[in-house]
Scaffold this motif. Structure first.
Motif, PDB file in Angstrom:
ATOM      1  N   ASP A   1     -59.909  85.447  56.138  1.00  0.00           N
ATOM      2  CA  ASP A   1     -59.360  84.892  54.903  1.00  0.00           C
ATOM      3  C   ASP A   1     -60.268  85.218  53.715  1.00  0.00           C
ATOM      4  OD1 ASP A   1     -57.176  83.795  56.198  1.00  0.00           O
ATOM      5  OD2 ASP A   1     -58.191  81.894  56.591  1.00  0.00           O
ATOM      6  N   ARG A   2     -61.583  85.198  53.925  1.00  0.00           N
ATOM      7  CA  ARG A   2     -62.509  85.524  52.841  1.00  0.00           C
ATOM      8  C   ARG A   2     -62.374  86.995  52.442  1.00  0.00           C
ATOM      9  NH1 ARG A   2     -67.752  85.161  53.382  1.00  0.00           N
ATOM     10  NH2 ARG A   2     -68.180  84.142  51.404  1.00  0.00           N
ATOM     11  N   GLN A   3     -62.137  87.859  53.422  1.00  0.00           N
ATOM     12  CA  GLN A   3     -61.913  89.274  53.108  1.00  0.00           C
ATOM     13  C   GLN A   3     -60.627  89.457  52.306  1.00  0.00           C
ATOM     14  OE1 GLN A   3     -62.024  91.349  56.847  1.00  0.00           O
ATOM     15  NE2 GLN A   3     -64.207  90.954  57.172  1.00  0.00           N
TER      16      GLN A   3
ATOM     17  N   LYS B   1     -60.265  90.896  48.426  1.00  0.00           N
ATOM     18  CA  LYS B   1     -59.350  91.993  48.089  1.00  0.00           C
ATOM     19  C   LYS B   1     -58.422  91.599  46.949  1.00  0.00           C
ATOM     20  CE  LYS B   1     -56.020  95.168  50.175  1.00  0.00           C
ATOM     21  NZ  LYS B   1     -55.283  95.544  51.414  1.00  0.00           N
ATOM     22  N   VAL B   2     -57.889  90.366  47.001  1.00  0.00           N
ATOM     23  CA  VAL B   2     -57.000  89.888  45.930  1.00  0.00           C
ATOM     24  C   VAL B   2     -57.754  89.824  44.601  1.00  0.00           C
ATOM     25  CG1 VAL B   2     -55.715  87.878  45.101  1.00  0.00           C
ATOM     26  CG2 VAL B   2     -55.459  88.621  47.467  1.00  0.00           C
TER      27      VAL B   2
ATOM     28  N   SER C   1     -55.993  83.301  35.453  1.00  0.00           N
ATOM     29  CA  SER C   1     -56.728  82.064  35.711  1.00  0.00           C
ATOM     30  C   SER C   1     -57.035  81.948  37.189  1.00  0.00           C
ATOM     31  CB  SER C   1     -55.917  80.842  35.266  1.00  0.00           C
ATOM     32  OG  SER C   1     -54.780  80.676  36.101  1.00  0.00           O
ATOM     33  N   ILE C   2     -57.958  81.041  37.512  1.00  0.00           N
ATOM     34  CA  ILE C   2     -58.348  80.829  38.903  1.00  0.00           C
ATOM     35  C   ILE C   2     -57.204  80.191  39.688  1.00  0.00           C
ATOM     36  CG2 ILE C   2     -59.323  78.517  38.642  1.00  0.00           C
ATOM     37  CD1 ILE C   2     -60.869  81.371  40.672  1.00  0.00           C
ATOM     38  N   LYS C   3     -56.382  79.382  39.011  1.00  0.00           N
ATOM     39  CA  LYS C   3     -55.238  78.760  39.699  1.00  0.00           C
ATOM     40  C   LYS C   3     -54.203  79.810  40.089  1.00  0.00           C
ATOM     41  CE  LYS C   3     -55.657  74.109  37.756  1.00  0.00           C
ATOM     42  NZ  LYS C   3     -55.007  73.021  37.006  1.00  0.00           N
ATOM     43  N   ALA C   4     -53.964  80.774  39.184  1.00  0.00           N
ATOM     44  CA  ALA C   4     -53.023  81.842  39.504  1.00  0.00           C
ATOM     45  C   ALA C   4     -53.550  82.694  40.653  1.00  0.00           C
ATOM     46  CB  ALA C   4     -52.773  82.708  38.272  1.00  0.00           C
ATOM     47  N   LEU C   5     -54.859  82.954  40.665  1.00  0.00           N
ATOM     48  CA  LEU C   5     -55.457  83.745  41.737  1.00  0.00           C
ATOM     49  C   LEU C   5     -55.374  82.998  43.065  1.00  0.00           C
ATOM     50  CD1 LEU C   5     -58.621  85.893  41.405  1.00  0.00           C
ATOM     51  CD2 LEU C   5     -58.275  84.513  43.442  1.00  0.00           C
ATOM     52  N   ALA C   6     -55.619  81.666  43.025  1.00  0.00           N
ATOM     53  CA  ALA C   6     -55.536  80.856  44.247  1.00  0.00           C
ATOM     54  C   ALA C   6     -54.120  80.868  44.799  1.00  0.00           C
ATOM     55  CB  ALA C   6     -55.980  79.426  43.959  1.00  0.00           C
ATOM     56  N   SER C   7     -53.129  80.784  43.897  1.00  0.00           N
ATOM     57  CA  SER C   7     -51.731  80.803  44.332  1.00  0.00           C
ATOM     58  C   SER C   7     -51.375  82.138  44.980  1.00  0.00           C
ATOM     59  CB  SER C   7     -50.820  80.538  43.122  1.00  0.00           C
ATOM     60  OG  SER C   7     -49.462  80.610  43.495  1.00  0.00           O
ATOM     61  N   GLU C   8     -51.843  83.252  44.380  1.00  0.00           N
ATOM     62  CA  GLU C   8     -51.587  84.577  44.941  1.00  0.00           C
ATOM     63  C   GLU C   8     -52.262  84.723  46.308  1.00  0.00           C
ATOM     64  OE1 GLU C   8     -50.444  88.620  45.298  1.00  0.00           O
ATOM     65  OE2 GLU C   8     -49.699  86.944  44.104  1.00  0.00           O
TER      66      GLU C   8
ATOM     67  N   VAL D   1     -61.301  78.050  46.337  1.00  0.00           N
ATOM     68  CA  VAL D   1     -61.227  79.477  46.000  1.00  0.00           C
ATOM     69  C   VAL D   1     -62.338  79.827  45.018  1.00  0.00           C
ATOM     70  CG1 VAL D   1     -59.838  81.233  44.843  1.00  0.00           C
ATOM     71  CG2 VAL D   1     -58.774  79.691  46.494  1.00  0.00           C
ATOM     72  N   ARG D   2     -62.541  78.977  43.986  1.00  0.00           N
ATOM     73  CA  ARG D   2     -63.603  79.231  43.001  1.00  0.00           C
ATOM     74  C   ARG D   2     -64.976  79.261  43.675  1.00  0.00           C
ATOM     75  NH1 ARG D   2     -63.662  76.851  37.537  1.00  0.00           N
ATOM     76  NH2 ARG D   2     -62.245  75.330  38.411  1.00  0.00           N
ATOM     77  N   ARG D   3     -65.226  78.292  44.584  1.00  0.00           N
ATOM     78  CA  ARG D   3     -66.518  78.215  45.250  1.00  0.00           C
ATOM     79  C   ARG D   3     -66.764  79.435  46.137  1.00  0.00           C
ATOM     80  NH1 ARG D   3     -65.990  73.363  46.708  1.00  0.00           N
ATOM     81  NH2 ARG D   3     -65.116  73.746  48.771  1.00  0.00           N
ATOM     82  N   GLU D   4     -65.726  79.863  46.876  1.00  0.00           N
ATOM     83  CA  GLU D   4     -65.881  81.027  47.745  1.00  0.00           C
ATOM     84  C   GLU D   4     -66.134  82.294  46.923  1.00  0.00           C
ATOM     85  OE1 GLU D   4     -66.128  81.227  50.919  1.00  0.00           O
ATOM     86  OE2 GLU D   4     -65.602  79.186  51.510  1.00  0.00           O
TER      87      GLU D   4
END
Length: 425
Positions: free
Chosen positions: A190-192, A196-197, A205-212, A226-229
């Motif tokens: 999942d981290r990989q 990649k994303v 935004s970080i929320k949009a990236l987390a959703s993707e 997601v932000r912490r990782e």
């Protein structure tokens, strides 16, 4: 440090650190309270290839005969090959013995080579230091070297050097204590996927990236996770406002020098240099491995498919023209960092020969095409493919780009031996 007992890796590292600090054998022996013969032996073994102590042997019978083991030891000491597989291939070609690279690694360990440090003579960054490396840091410190000097000498971060010295001063502890740490909420796969994303998308935004990320991986995590990782991976969490005017409106940017360079595609963007093949090896599946001197601190490795056209013995000790700013690629576990240029037809291939008097590192220039080469060609923009279409030999076998010869300033032009009006690739 006591006398009369086998030295630990840390103690041996301390001896080597003092030696790197230009201390004499007599001075090191007095400083560390060791016999001069012991100090001399440690330094001599380290100079010969990273050997500092014989590793314990399990009693497993050797697969190699004694004469083969002597050949292997000679190859390991004298060659400058970039990997264990390349060394095994060279050993097989010299001795005729058919053994796997795992056997070669095991035999080298039995001889006392530090196989884990075989690939490089320096000390890498970003890895946990061994006891030997920590001892080297302390040895340099005992010789009154500053933190800045030790970091430069051993190619280590200053913070790492300071930490090792501080722990040693506080009570002889140099290794980092085990850390429990907060466990990752994401699995490694999942981290990989998250990395990649983050690299491939340009989400606002970080929320949009987390959703993707959740839609791609199926993992159910909060945007804070997601932000912490991403922060642990080295990404920064803030979105840059550079290029926005008042009110958040985007300001149109003027074309930059880099965008103008992207629009202009010609041979000046290639980093072409004269190289000298130090070692050529035959690999499985018709590939060749070349170790090439291009005038840099260390030689480059090149993987090429020239075996069916040019015998490997004809590539030994040969001058070539090398393309040096392609993106490195990994082939069978080995990194290829350049490409040998050849005149080519459907049934024949010839290596381009630099002019007489050329030396490794000489730049190839083209009249009418000034400019500096890219640091690295972007494969997505197909720069090499666009330029390669105009590379040919002329009627006099001279390598050209749109009629301009491959030239080494003041020394002459590059040629093929017999192939005229042929493409170059």
């Amino acid at each position: 440090m006591g006398r009369g007992e086998d030295l630990s890796d840390f103690q041996r590292g301390t001896v080597v650190g003092c030696h790197l600090s230009k201390k004499s054998v007599r001075a090191i022996a007095a400083l560390l309270n060791l016999p001069r013969s012991t100090v001399s032996n440690v330094i001599l073994q380290w100079k010969r290839g990273g050997i500092t102590t014989a590793l314990p042997r399990s009693g497993r019978p050797h697969k190699l005969k004694e004469e083969d083991r002597q050949v292997l030891e000679k190859v390991a000491r004298e060659s400058c090959l970039p990997s264990m597989k390349a060394l095994a291939s060279e050993f097989q070609s010299v001795s005729g013995a058919s053994v796997s690279y795992g056997t070669v690694r095991r035999e080298l360990q039995a001889m006392g080579f530090l196989v884990s440090t075989y690939k490089t003579k320096g000390m890498g960054r970003g890895e946990e230091l061994s006891d030997f490396q920590r001892g080297t840091v302390v040895g340099c410190h005992l010789c009154n070297k500053s933190v800045r000097e030790i970091a430069a000498l051993l190619n280590l971060p200053r913070s790492t050097v300071s930490s090792v010295i501080l722990k040693w001063k506080r009570g002889g502890i140099t290794t980092a204590l085990p850390r429990s740490g907060r466990p990752h909420k994401l699995k490694e796969e999942d981290r990989q996927a998250l990395e990649k994303v983050a690299l491939e998308t340009r989400l606002p935004s970080i929320k949009a990236l987390a959703s993707e990320f959740q839609s791609v991986s199926g993992a159910s995590v909060s945007f804070r996770t997601v932000r912490r990782e991403l922060q642990t991976m080295g990404f920064r969490g803030r979105v840059s406002k550079y290029g926005k005017g008042k009110g958040g409106k985007k300001v149109e940017k003027k074309p930059t020098a880099s965008s103008q360079q992207d629009a202009m595609v010609d041979v000046s963007r290639l980093d072409l240099r004269v190289g000298h093949i130090i070692t050529a090896l035959q690999l499985p599946d018709s590939d060749n491995l070349y170790v090439v001197d291009v005038g840099e601190v260390s030689p480059r490795t090149v993987i090429g498919k020239l075996a069916k056209h040019i015998p490997v013995d004809q590539m030994q000790n040969r001058m070539v023209v090398l393309l040096c700013n392609l993106r490195p690629v990994t082939v069978r576990g080995m990194v290829s960092t350049a490409m040998v240029l050849c005149a080519s037809s459907s049934d024949k291939v010839e290596i381009l020969d630099p002019p007489g008097g050329a030396v490794p590192g000489d730049r190839i220039i083209f009249q009418g095409f000034p400019g500096e080469p890219d640091k690295e060609l972007n494969p997505k923009k197909k720069v090499w493919e666009q330029i390669q279409a105009d590379l040919r030999t002329d009627g006099q076998f001279v390598a050209t780009y749109k009629g301009a010869a491959f030239e080494v300033a003041g020394k002459g032009v590059c040629k093929a031996k017999t192939m005229s009006n042929s493409e170059i690739k």
